[in-house]
Structures are given as structure tokens and as C-alpha cells.
Design a protein around this motif. Structure first.
Motif, PDB file in Angstrom:
ATOM      1  N   LEU A 151     -41.378   9.425 -22.397  1.00  0.00           N
ATOM      2  CA  LEU A 151     -42.573   8.729 -21.944  1.00  0.00           C
ATOM      3  C   LEU A 151     -43.803   9.572 -22.267  1.00  0.00           C
ATOM      4  CD1 LEU A 151     -41.429   7.502 -18.419  1.00  0.00           C
ATOM      5  CD2 LEU A 151     -41.076   6.422 -20.656  1.00  0.00           C
ATOM      6  N   SER A 152     -44.896   8.880 -22.556  1.00  0.00           N
ATOM      7  CA  SER A 152     -46.173   9.537 -22.793  1.00  0.00           C
ATOM      8  C   SER A 152     -47.221   8.935 -21.867  1.00  0.00           C
ATOM      9  CB  SER A 152     -46.625   9.350 -24.246  1.00  0.00           C
ATOM     10  OG  SER A 152     -45.698   9.904 -25.149  1.00  0.00           O
ATOM     11  N   CYS A 153     -48.203   9.743 -21.529  1.00  0.00           N
ATOM     12  CA  CYS A 153     -49.331   9.271 -20.710  1.00  0.00           C
ATOM     13  C   CYS A 153     -50.602   9.870 -21.280  1.00  0.00           C
ATOM     14  CB  CYS A 153     -49.136   9.674 -19.270  1.00  0.00           C
ATOM     15  SG  CYS A 153     -50.561   9.345 -18.208  1.00  0.00           S
ATOM     16  N   ALA A 154     -51.454   9.012 -21.796  1.00  0.00           N
ATOM     17  CA  ALA A 154     -52.730   9.442 -22.348  1.00  0.00           C
ATOM     18  C   ALA A 154     -53.803   9.327 -21.279  1.00  0.00           C
ATOM     19  CB  ALA A 154     -53.081   8.591 -23.555  1.00  0.00           C
ATOM     20  N   ALA A 155     -54.544  10.409 -21.082  1.00  0.00           N
ATOM     21  CA  ALA A 155     -55.554  10.456 -20.028  1.00  0.00           C
ATOM     22  C   ALA A 155     -56.954  10.519 -20.622  1.00  0.00           C
ATOM     23  CB  ALA A 155     -55.319  11.668 -19.139  1.00  0.00           C
ATOM     24  N   SER A 156     -57.904   9.932 -19.902  1.00  0.00           N
ATOM     25  CA  SER A 156     -59.312  10.006 -20.294  1.00  0.00           C
ATOM     26  C   SER A 156     -60.173   9.914 -19.044  1.00  0.00           C
ATOM     27  CB  SER A 156     -59.665   8.872 -21.258  1.00  0.00           C
ATOM     28  OG  SER A 156     -59.480   7.618 -20.644  1.00  0.00           O
ATOM     29  N   GLY A 157     -61.441  10.277 -19.196  1.00  0.00           N
ATOM     30  CA  GLY A 157     -62.379  10.114 -18.097  1.00  0.00           C
ATOM     31  C   GLY A 157     -62.759  11.380 -17.370  1.00  0.00           C
ATOM     32  N   ARG A 158     -62.032  12.470 -17.617  1.00  0.00           N
ATOM     33  CA  ARG A 158     -62.425  13.741 -17.039  1.00  0.00           C
ATOM     34  C   ARG A 158     -61.718  14.856 -17.794  1.00  0.00           C
ATOM     35  NH1 ARG A 158     -59.460  14.910 -11.254  1.00  0.00           N
ATOM     36  NH2 ARG A 158     -57.353  14.289 -11.829  1.00  0.00           N
ATOM     37  N   ALA A 159     -61.968  16.096 -17.400  1.00  0.00           N
ATOM     38  CA  ALA A 159     -61.406  17.248 -18.103  1.00  0.00           C
ATOM     39  C   ALA A 159     -59.913  17.341 -17.839  1.00  0.00           C
ATOM     40  CB  ALA A 159     -62.108  18.521 -17.641  1.00  0.00           C
ATOM     41  N   PHE A 160     -59.145  16.810 -18.766  1.00  0.00           N
ATOM     42  CA  PHE A 160     -57.693  16.721 -18.603  1.00  0.00           C
ATOM     43  C   PHE A 160     -57.067  18.070 -18.296  1.00  0.00           C
ATOM     44  CE2 PHE A 160     -53.538  15.000 -19.261  1.00  0.00           C
ATOM     45  CZ  PHE A 160     -52.805  15.971 -19.930  1.00  0.00           C
ATOM     46  N   SER A 161     -57.479  19.094 -19.003  1.00  0.00           N
ATOM     47  CA  SER A 161     -56.807  20.386 -18.917  1.00  0.00           C
ATOM     48  C   SER A 161     -57.060  21.108 -17.598  1.00  0.00           C
ATOM     49  CB  SER A 161     -57.250  21.274 -20.085  1.00  0.00           C
ATOM     50  OG  SER A 161     -58.643  21.500 -20.024  1.00  0.00           O
ATOM     51  N   ALA A 162     -57.931  20.591 -16.766  1.00  0.00           N
ATOM     52  CA  ALA A 162     -58.247  21.264 -15.506  1.00  0.00           C
ATOM     53  C   ALA A 162     -57.338  20.853 -14.356  1.00  0.00           C
ATOM     54  CB  ALA A 162     -59.695  20.977 -15.121  1.00  0.00           C
ATOM     55  N   TYR A 163     -56.572  19.798 -14.541  1.00  0.00           N
ATOM     56  CA  TYR A 163     -55.857  19.207 -13.410  1.00  0.00           C
ATOM     57  C   TYR A 163     -54.359  19.068 -13.662  1.00  0.00           C
ATOM     58  CZ  TYR A 163     -60.594  18.040 -12.114  1.00  0.00           C
ATOM     59  OH  TYR A 163     -61.924  18.120 -11.788  1.00  0.00           O
ATOM     60  N   GLY A 179     -32.536  19.273 -14.574  1.00  0.00           N
ATOM     61  CA  GLY A 179     -31.562  19.503 -15.629  1.00  0.00           C
ATOM     62  C   GLY A 179     -31.461  18.365 -16.628  1.00  0.00           C
ATOM     63  N   ARG A 180     -32.069  17.222 -16.318  1.00  0.00           N
ATOM     64  CA  ARG A 180     -32.023  16.074 -17.236  1.00  0.00           C
ATOM     65  C   ARG A 180     -33.407  15.705 -17.769  1.00  0.00           C
ATOM     66  NH1 ARG A 180     -30.568  11.180 -15.418  1.00  0.00           N
ATOM     67  NH2 ARG A 180     -31.343  11.529 -13.286  1.00  0.00           N
ATOM     68  N   PHE A 181     -34.424  15.843 -16.949  1.00  0.00           N
ATOM     69  CA  PHE A 181     -35.794  15.468 -17.337  1.00  0.00           C
ATOM     70  C   PHE A 181     -36.630  16.729 -17.540  1.00  0.00           C
ATOM     71  CE2 PHE A 181     -36.067  11.028 -15.110  1.00  0.00           C
ATOM     72  CZ  PHE A 181     -34.891  10.663 -15.718  1.00  0.00           C
ATOM     73  N   THR A 182     -37.582  16.628 -18.464  1.00  0.00           N
ATOM     74  CA  THR A 182     -38.523  17.724 -18.702  1.00  0.00           C
ATOM     75  C   THR A 182     -39.928  17.167 -18.816  1.00  0.00           C
ATOM     76  OG1 THR A 182     -36.837  18.976 -19.909  1.00  0.00           O
ATOM     77  CG2 THR A 182     -39.127  19.641 -20.199  1.00  0.00           C
ATOM     78  N   ILE A 183     -40.829  17.709 -18.018  1.00  0.00           N
ATOM     79  CA  ILE A 183     -42.238  17.336 -18.102  1.00  0.00           C
ATOM     80  C   ILE A 183     -42.962  18.381 -18.934  1.00  0.00           C
ATOM     81  CG2 ILE A 183     -42.861  18.512 -15.943  1.00  0.00           C
ATOM     82  CD1 ILE A 183     -44.869  16.210 -15.432  1.00  0.00           C
ATOM     83  N   SER A 184     -43.889  17.910 -19.757  1.00  0.00           N
ATOM     84  CA  SER A 184     -44.684  18.820 -20.581  1.00  0.00           C
ATOM     85  C   SER A 184     -46.054  18.191 -20.808  1.00  0.00           C
ATOM     86  CB  SER A 184     -43.997  19.102 -21.913  1.00  0.00           C
ATOM     87  OG  SER A 184     -43.853  17.907 -22.668  1.00  0.00           O
ATOM     88  N   ARG A 185     -46.968  18.968 -21.341  1.00  0.00           N
ATOM     89  CA  ARG A 185     -48.305  18.452 -21.600  1.00  0.00           C
ATOM     90  C   ARG A 185     -48.886  19.090 -22.844  1.00  0.00           C
ATOM     91  NH1 ARG A 185     -51.682  19.443 -16.451  1.00  0.00           N
ATOM     92  NH2 ARG A 185     -53.420  18.717 -17.747  1.00  0.00           N
ATOM     93  N   ASP A 186     -49.777  18.351 -23.488  1.00  0.00           N
ATOM     94  CA  ASP A 186     -50.528  18.834 -24.640  1.00  0.00           C
ATOM     95  C   ASP A 186     -52.003  18.651 -24.294  1.00  0.00           C
ATOM     96  OD1 ASP A 186     -51.835  19.279 -27.035  1.00  0.00           O
ATOM     97  OD2 ASP A 186     -50.273  18.339 -28.240  1.00  0.00           O
ATOM     98  N   ASN A 187     -52.652  19.716 -23.885  1.00  0.00           N
ATOM     99  CA  ASN A 187     -54.036  19.605 -23.445  1.00  0.00           C
ATOM    100  C   ASN A 187     -54.986  19.270 -24.595  1.00  0.00           C
ATOM    101  OD1 ASN A 187     -53.374  20.017 -20.793  1.00  0.00           O
ATOM    102  ND2 ASN A 187     -53.895  22.190 -20.781  1.00  0.00           N
ATOM    103  N   ALA A 188     -54.602  19.588 -25.808  1.00  0.00           N
ATOM    104  CA  ALA A 188     -55.435  19.235 -26.959  1.00  0.00           C
ATOM    105  C   ALA A 188     -55.439  17.733 -27.208  1.00  0.00           C
ATOM    106  CB  ALA A 188     -54.953  19.968 -28.192  1.00  0.00           C
ATOM    107  N   LYS A 189     -54.362  17.067 -26.774  1.00  0.00           N
ATOM    108  CA  LYS A 189     -54.235  15.622 -26.974  1.00  0.00           C
ATOM    109  C   LYS A 189     -54.456  14.842 -25.688  1.00  0.00           C
ATOM    110  CE  LYS A 189     -51.031  15.973 -30.877  1.00  0.00           C
ATOM    111  NZ  LYS A 189     -49.705  15.589 -31.417  1.00  0.00           N
ATOM    112  N   ASN A 190     -54.762  15.536 -24.602  1.00  0.00           N
ATOM    113  CA  ASN A 190     -54.958  14.869 -23.300  1.00  0.00           C
ATOM    114  C   ASN A 190     -53.757  13.996 -22.925  1.00  0.00           C
ATOM    115  OD1 ASN A 190     -57.440  16.081 -23.274  1.00  0.00           O
ATOM    116  ND2 ASN A 190     -58.631  14.198 -23.316  1.00  0.00           N
TER     117      ASN A 190
END
Length: 123
Positions: free
Chosen positions: A20-32, A66-77
Motif C-alpha cells: 500500500l502507498s499513501c501520498a501526503a500533501s498540505g503540510r511538511a510531510f517529513s516533520a510528522y 513479522g509480516r508487515f513493514t511500514i516505511s516512508r520516503d520523505n522525498a516523495k511525501n
């Protein structure tokens, strides 16, 4: 205005994987911090995973460890949820969320929500 848009849901057989992907906008993504929640039919919404602003700290519900992994790419929000070894009980609407601070736990209440994406796991 904070906007969160999920994608990547679908139908998969038990034992399979989805990301799954979640694209964020509207504020400084990398701060939260960011998180994923899910709600199955007839059940209450439940937290799945959270990730800190930097990605250095994560927290998971016991049911997905052990089955799910959450990650983020702050450059891509964008925040991701890699789901492996899926089970029929993982079937739910998965929603992305964000918080008012940079580090949270699995029990912290989010401030903003996405609309959700359906994940269905067949047996």
C-alpha cells in the motif's frame, strides 16, 4: 489542508503480498509521524503500524508483527505498508493517517485521515 491518498489495495490469495502507498500533501510531510489503520466489516478500527518522522522508529500491532513493514520516503511525501504472508483475517479497509508530532506509538490517536483502500484476502 492535509490530504492523504491511499493506493495499492486489491484482491490477493492467502499467503500473497501487497504494498500500500499513501501520498501526503498540505503540510511538511517529513516533520510528522505516519500510520496505517484498518477496519474490517463489523469490527472496530485498529492501528496496524506507525513510523516516526525520520523513519527511525516504528511500532506494530501484534497481529502483523513479522509480516508487515511500514516505511516512508520523505522525498516523495509517501508512506508505504508492505504486507506479506497475508491471511483472510487481514481483509479490511486500510487507511493512512498522520499525527501532530514526529514520534508516536501504536496507541496514539491521529489527527488526519485518508479515505482508505480495500484489501481482500481470499482463502
Amino acid at each position: 489542508q492535509v490530504q492523504l491518498v491511499e493506493s495499492g489495495g486489491g484482491l490477493v490469495q492467502a499467503g500473497g503480498s501487497l504494498r500500500l502507498s499513501c501520498a501526503a500533501s498540505g503540510r511538511a510531510f517529513s516533520a510528522y509521524a505516519m500510520g496505517w489503520f484498518r477496519q474490517a466489516p463489523g469490527k472496530e478500527r485498529a492501528a496496524v503500524a506507525t513510523i516516526s518522522w525520520s523513519g527511525g522508529s516504528t511500532d506494530y500491532a501484534d497481529s502483523v508483527k513479522g509480516r508487515f513493514t511500514i516505511s516512508r520516503d520523505n522525498a516523495k511525501n509517501t508512506v508505504y505498508l508492505q504486507m506479506n504472508s497475508l491471511k483472510p483475517e487481514d481483509t479490511a479497509i486500510y487507511r493512512c493517517a498522520t499525527y501532530t508530532r514526529g514520534i508516536v506509538s501504536i496507541t496514539t490517536a491521529p489527527a488526519y485521515w485518508g479515505q482508505g483502500t480495500q484489501v481482500t484476502v481470499s482463502s
